[in-house]
Design an enzyme around this catalytic site. Sequence first.
Site, PDB file in Angstrom:
ATOM      1  N   TYR A 141      23.528  -1.269 184.215  1.00 19.67           N
ATOM      2  CA  TYR A 141      22.198  -0.661 184.313  1.00 19.67           C
ATOM      3  C   TYR A 141      21.407  -0.778 183.012  1.00 19.67           C
ATOM      4  CZ  TYR A 141      23.671   1.424 188.753  1.00 19.67           C
ATOM      5  OH  TYR A 141      24.108   1.622 190.037  1.00 19.67           O
ATOM      6  N   LYS A 192      37.249  -3.858 188.555  1.00 21.80           N
ATOM      7  CA  LYS A 192      37.226  -5.074 189.375  1.00 21.80           C
ATOM      8  C   LYS A 192      37.788  -6.191 188.512  1.00 21.80           C
ATOM      9  CE  LYS A 192      35.990  -7.326 193.128  1.00 21.80           C
ATOM     10  NZ  LYS A 192      36.743  -7.200 194.379  1.00 21.80           N
ATOM     11  N   ASP A 224      36.932  -2.046 195.392  1.00 20.75           N
ATOM     12  CA  ASP A 224      36.786  -2.217 196.848  1.00 20.75           C
ATOM     13  C   ASP A 224      37.869  -1.447 197.595  1.00 20.75           C
ATOM     14  OD1 ASP A 224      38.258  -4.068 195.422  1.00 20.75           O
ATOM     15  OD2 ASP A 224      38.034  -5.684 196.860  1.00 20.75           O
ATOM     16  N   ASP A 248      28.351   5.194 190.253  1.00 20.08           N
ATOM     17  CA  ASP A 248      27.145   5.585 190.983  1.00 20.08           C
ATOM     18  C   ASP A 248      27.468   5.621 192.482  1.00 20.08           C
ATOM     19  OD1 ASP A 248      24.554   6.108 191.644  1.00 20.08           O
ATOM     20  OD2 ASP A 248      23.733   4.188 190.998  1.00 20.08           O
ATOM     21  N   ASP A 252      28.758   9.221 195.026  1.00 20.73           N
ATOM     22  CA  ASP A 252      28.032   9.611 196.239  1.00 20.73           C
ATOM     23  C   ASP A 252      28.959   9.590 197.454  1.00 20.73           C
ATOM     24  OD1 ASP A 252      25.691  10.141 194.995  1.00 20.73           O
ATOM     25  OD2 ASP A 252      24.485   8.672 196.071  1.00 20.73           O
TER      26      ASP A 252
END
Length: 359
Positions: A141, A192, A224, A248, A252
């Site tokens: 980001y 990852k 994943d 992020d 959620d």
Amino acid sequence: MTSKILVLPGDGIGPEVTAQARRVLEAAGERAGLAFDFSEELIGGSSIDARGTPLADSAIEAARGSSAVLLGAVGGPRWDALPVDTRPEKGLLRIRKELGLFANLRPAAVFPALADASSLRPEVVAGIDLLVVRELTGGIYFGEPRGIAATAAGRREARNTMVYDEDEIARIATVAFDSARRRRKLVTSVHKANVLEVSQLWNEVVEEVAKDYDDVTLEHQLVDSMAMLLLKEPGRYDVVVTGNLFGDILSDEAAMITGSLGMLPSASLGEGGIGLYEPVHGSAPDIAGQDAANPLAAILSAAMLLEHSLDAPDAAQAIRSAVEAALDSGARTADLAGEGETPMGCVAMGDLVLAKLEA
Ligand code: NAD
């Protein structure tokens, strides 16, 4: 000792829920021998209206001079037409940046009385009590270079850059291990590394930090797989630590497993030791001013404040137990009430949590 607490109520239901959180914080603190010196500043739309900016310098100064900041929520349709740079959300971004808040802590716990609120089966949801620790100020980001440009052949091309240095990884890993030490002593680091070099360094550094925490178990999980495992066996996890992008998304996902936005607290911690505590939900303009908001996310944020900024875990637990007792007694705000249940207002829920705290 007196702790300075800055309250930033914000917009919409922000002032309603922070008022209840402040009452509960004060009562729980008092019982634990803590004294508070509260001050209040504007943030978001209310600050734009009164002072022409979503966060005045005086609010930043007040935050810097405090042990912790308790925030409501910002925004609303009244300010939606403003240019992006002067919108209420800029106030939030500014305070996070000014305080260097690099660690975002989002607990997802299911209160037994609310197990039915999840879209997962109650037996899968039972006992969920996990904490997502997300790196907040680095990663893709913020990485440079970034942007959209034309290639030599004249095609539009966009790029973002995922960068972490070892210090950024070590400090967020330390927050995760410290948190796990106060909990069930399991850290799951999400990455990852089969594709990304950034994740390979991430894993190396997390392993190095783990050497200082013999009493905490560390495991690694690909992002994943983690997205699936969170739905399959969410009760298995304790502290989940990850970078900005993965965090992020996973925070959620974890939050929604619990089923209700009005119940979710958060903490953001910085190098300087000042923490910012806020409910995950927004300013809910559709119910603002009606005494219909659920104050429990803000009240549980106050519990996190006691735990992380004031080193008062017992007082924090007392608040959580009071919230659980209130829910067990059948109390529900409108967002939690099922068919045939009479909802109670925001102030009445605050009253009840206070009563359970004193019981
Ligand atoms: P929201 O979280 O404000 O509301 C979503 C829905 O959940 C609404 O129906 C609302 O009534 C309900 N809800 C939320 N919190 C509740 C509570 N405590 N009790 C009962 N019901 C609750 O999200 P939104 O509607 O997408 O956004 C509204 C405004 O809030 C926008 O201006 C948005 O930019 C802002 N926002 C701010 C923050 C923040 O301050 N951190 C976060 C998200 C959204």
